[in-house]
Design a protein around this motif. Structure first.
Motif, PDB file in Angstrom:
ATOM      1  N   ILE A 111      62.598  43.269  46.555  1.00 33.43           N
ATOM      2  CA  ILE A 111      61.480  42.391  46.898  1.00 33.43           C
ATOM      3  C   ILE A 111      61.961  41.090  47.530  1.00 33.43           C
ATOM      4  O   ILE A 111      61.320  40.534  48.424  1.00 33.43           O
ATOM      5  CB  ILE A 111      60.629  42.106  45.641  1.00 33.43           C
ATOM      6  N   TYR A 220      54.537  45.545  37.176  1.00 30.78           N
ATOM      7  CA  TYR A 220      53.944  46.718  37.817  1.00 30.78           C
ATOM      8  C   TYR A 220      53.907  47.869  36.826  1.00 30.78           C
ATOM      9  O   TYR A 220      54.860  48.090  36.079  1.00 30.78           O
ATOM     10  CB  TYR A 220      54.786  47.156  39.016  1.00 30.78           C
ATOM     11  N   THR A 329      52.514  57.383  47.334  1.00 29.21           N
ATOM     12  CA  THR A 329      52.266  56.542  48.496  1.00 29.21           C
ATOM     13  C   THR A 329      52.003  57.390  49.728  1.00 29.21           C
ATOM     14  O   THR A 329      52.643  58.439  49.921  1.00 29.21           O
ATOM     15  CB  THR A 329      53.465  55.609  48.777  1.00 29.21           C
ATOM     16  N   GLN A 474      47.658  54.554  46.702  1.00 31.54           N
ATOM     17  CA  GLN A 474      49.055  54.303  46.378  1.00 31.54           C
ATOM     18  C   GLN A 474      49.140  53.732  44.973  1.00 31.54           C
ATOM     19  O   GLN A 474      48.137  53.324  44.387  1.00 31.54           O
ATOM     20  CB  GLN A 474      49.684  53.327  47.365  1.00 31.54           C
ATOM     21  N   GLN A 480      53.657  44.298  49.029  1.00 30.60           N
ATOM     22  CA  GLN A 480      54.000  45.494  49.800  1.00 30.60           C
ATOM     23  C   GLN A 480      53.386  45.445  51.204  1.00 30.60           C
ATOM     24  O   GLN A 480      53.123  46.480  51.813  1.00 30.60           O
ATOM     25  CB  GLN A 480      53.558  46.749  49.048  1.00 30.60           C
ATOM     26  N   ASP A 486      48.424  40.014  49.022  1.00 31.86           N
ATOM     27  CA  ASP A 486      49.548  39.092  48.832  1.00 31.86           C
ATOM     28  C   ASP A 486      49.081  37.639  48.815  1.00 31.86           C
ATOM     29  O   ASP A 486      49.553  36.830  48.008  1.00 31.86           O
ATOM     30  CB  ASP A 486      50.597  39.298  49.927  1.00 31.86           C
TER      31      ASP A 486
END
Length: 505
Positions: A111, A220, A329, A474, A480, A486
């Motif tokens: 990340i 997560y 995904t 997903q 992401q 975000d």
């Protein structure tokens, strides 16, 4: 503070204890970390690649194995960070990617480059830790060798619902539990203290050692359980919680399994609709027939695995595991269609590759400890399910909500390794008591295959927080590349700003 780059000599960074210190734990809360090169911490191919990033540094955090005996055995946790690049630093953002069993160090390293130079990377140190028993943390949970894991994946006997098949499966599960206790350093004592109950105590030690009065946390999937369990255990030490891809805190293992099956069933339907628009769809151009087409391709593998290039056989388990990996995904749907097309031609390399990705198997046959740790943590986090009728009914319900995964054999009542686990569970499902905890931001995806949308709705309510809905296919979404998500998440972490009720992206 003294910082160092990933290619420098190890440097000690003293911070002293920060915030409240539980009785008897002063030496842990006040320890100094020796930050240095991350390469020695890599325990998998993905970690080796991720840890090469610029500006990453790693250290070991010492914690008690048993918090009721802080003067006894100690263990260590691997910690990785990328320092905040701006002058107006808020503190650390500690993250966990879930599993349980996945590496927080690898997740943070993956990340970090994406937020470098952005507001999140300017205001926060990005910090990942490998929970006790996992990844670079020592000792690691060890149950199966690579050869044993390969053999286990190639054995579809757990699909045999006859009394003889159930007895054989349960013997294998019993042996697995025994191997975990025998092969993991400190044995039963380590297994008894692997659960989320102890992980959140480690997390509070880390918060103090990083110099943060209060914790900013990103979890997560299973990492959401760490987040809400921490909030319950240390309500006054929470600054902000982003919980993405939530586990429902009230669901037991059976209901969780069925709910997850429903999620994968919906995800397969979305894949079938996407695939049907293609000329080369391996399942044909009628989405309504996709389930049967998939079953016709995969069920023969139960008795006749397809050989792949390295001498292994693609089992039914591997084919379905590879499919599940791809359903996480949309980016892997193309690979799934390719793999199913190969299977029609008697080849299995792509599906095997997807299954290897899920199981974290390297090209040389080595496995990460993720799958071993997954079972070990689950067996102490929840009460074991031993009622054979309940197990059989759960398998039947799973096949109804995810019919593409119905093997066409009678449902088994076989009990899993947790039934034979050598230590008792230390937690159980319940609504967390979060009185006095700042409102959390819970993010839930409408067609999340692994942690269904409703679980996020339920957790947001339980946490008295805000729900952000993402419309997509997903598993988890924050950081992401979806700017709408975000932006909302970063605003919350930086300023504490929660989205309006009913917020959607």
């Amino acid at each position: 503070m003294v910082a160092c780059s990933s290619d420098s000599e190890p440097r000690t960074e003293p911070t002293g204890p920060t915030g409240p210190v539980p009785a008897g734990l002063d030496r842990f809360y006040g320890q100094s970390l020796d930050w240095g090169d991350c390469a020695p911490y890599a325990t998998s191919d993905s970690a080796r690649s991720a840890f090469q990033g610029d500006g990453l540094e790693c250290a070991r955090l010492t914690v008690p194995l048993d918090y009721s005996d802080p003067g006894g055995t100690t263990i260590s946790l691997g910690v990785l960070r990328q320092r905040a690049s701006g002058d107006d630093r808020i503190g650390s953002l500690v993250l966990n990617p879930g599993g349980p069993g996945a590496s927080g160090m690898t997740a943070a390293a993956s990340i970090a480059p994406g937020v470098a130079g952005q507001e999140l990377g300017e205001r926060f140190d990005i910090v990942g830790f490998d929970p006790r028993g996992i990844g670079a943390s020592e000792p690691a949970v060890k149950c199966l060798t690579g050869e044993e894991r390969d053999a286990d994946r190639g054995d579809d006997s757990e699909l045999d619902g006859t009394p003889q098949g159930v007895a054989e499966m349960e013997q294998q599960e019993r042996e697995f539990a025994q191997r975990c206790a025998q092969r993991t350093e400190h044995g039963k004592e380590m297994l008894a203290h692997l659960g989320t109950r102890d992980v959140v105590k480690d997390l509070d030690v880390l918060r103090s050692v990083l110099g943060d009065e209060k914790l900013s946390y990103l979890g997560y999937s299973y990492g959401t359980r760490i987040g809400y369990t921490y909030a319950e255990a240390f309500p006054k030490n929470v600054r902000a919680l982003v919980l993405d891809g939530a586990l429902d805190p009230e669901q037991d293992l059976v209901e969780s399994l069925v709910a997850q099956g429903e999620g994968f069933g919906k995800a397969f339907g979305e894949f079938a609709n996407w695939c049907a628009q293609r000329q080369d769809c391996a399942l044909g151009n009628d989405p309504a027939s996709a389930t049967k087409a998939y079953q016709d391709l995969t069920r023969p593998l139960i008795d006749n695995p397809v050989q792949v290039g390295d001498g292994r056989g693609l089992s039914y388990e591997d084919a379905t595991t590879g499919t599940i990996q791809a359903l996480y995904t949309e980016q892997l749907w193309e690979h799934l269609n390719t793999g199913l097309g190969e299977l029609k031609q008697g080849r299995g390399s792509t599906l095997m590759g997807l299954a290897d990705m899920y199981n974290e198997r390297s090209a040389n046959g080595e496995y990460s400890t993720t799958q071993d740790a997954f079972v070990a943590v689950r067996c102490v986090d929840d009460p074991r399910v031993t009622d054979k009728n309940k197990i059989r009914e759960a398998q039947e319900r799973y096949a109804q909500v995810a019919p593409f995964l119905d093997p066409g054999t009678p449902a088994s009542s076989g009990r899993d390794a947790c039934t034979f686990w050598p230590v008792p569970n230390t937690s159980e499902p319940h609504l967390p008591n979060v009185e006095g905890v700042p409102p959390a931001l819970v993010i839930s995806t409408t067609n999340d295959p692994a942690t269904p949308y409703q679980a996020g709705v339920n957790l947001a309510k339980a946490m008295k927080g805000a729900l952000l809905t993402y419309e997509g296919n997903q598993h988890t979404v924050f950081l992401q590349g979806i700017s709408c998500v975000d932006d909302i998440g970063v605003d919350y972490l930086v300023d504490g700003t929660l989205p309006d009720e009913g917020a959607r992206c």
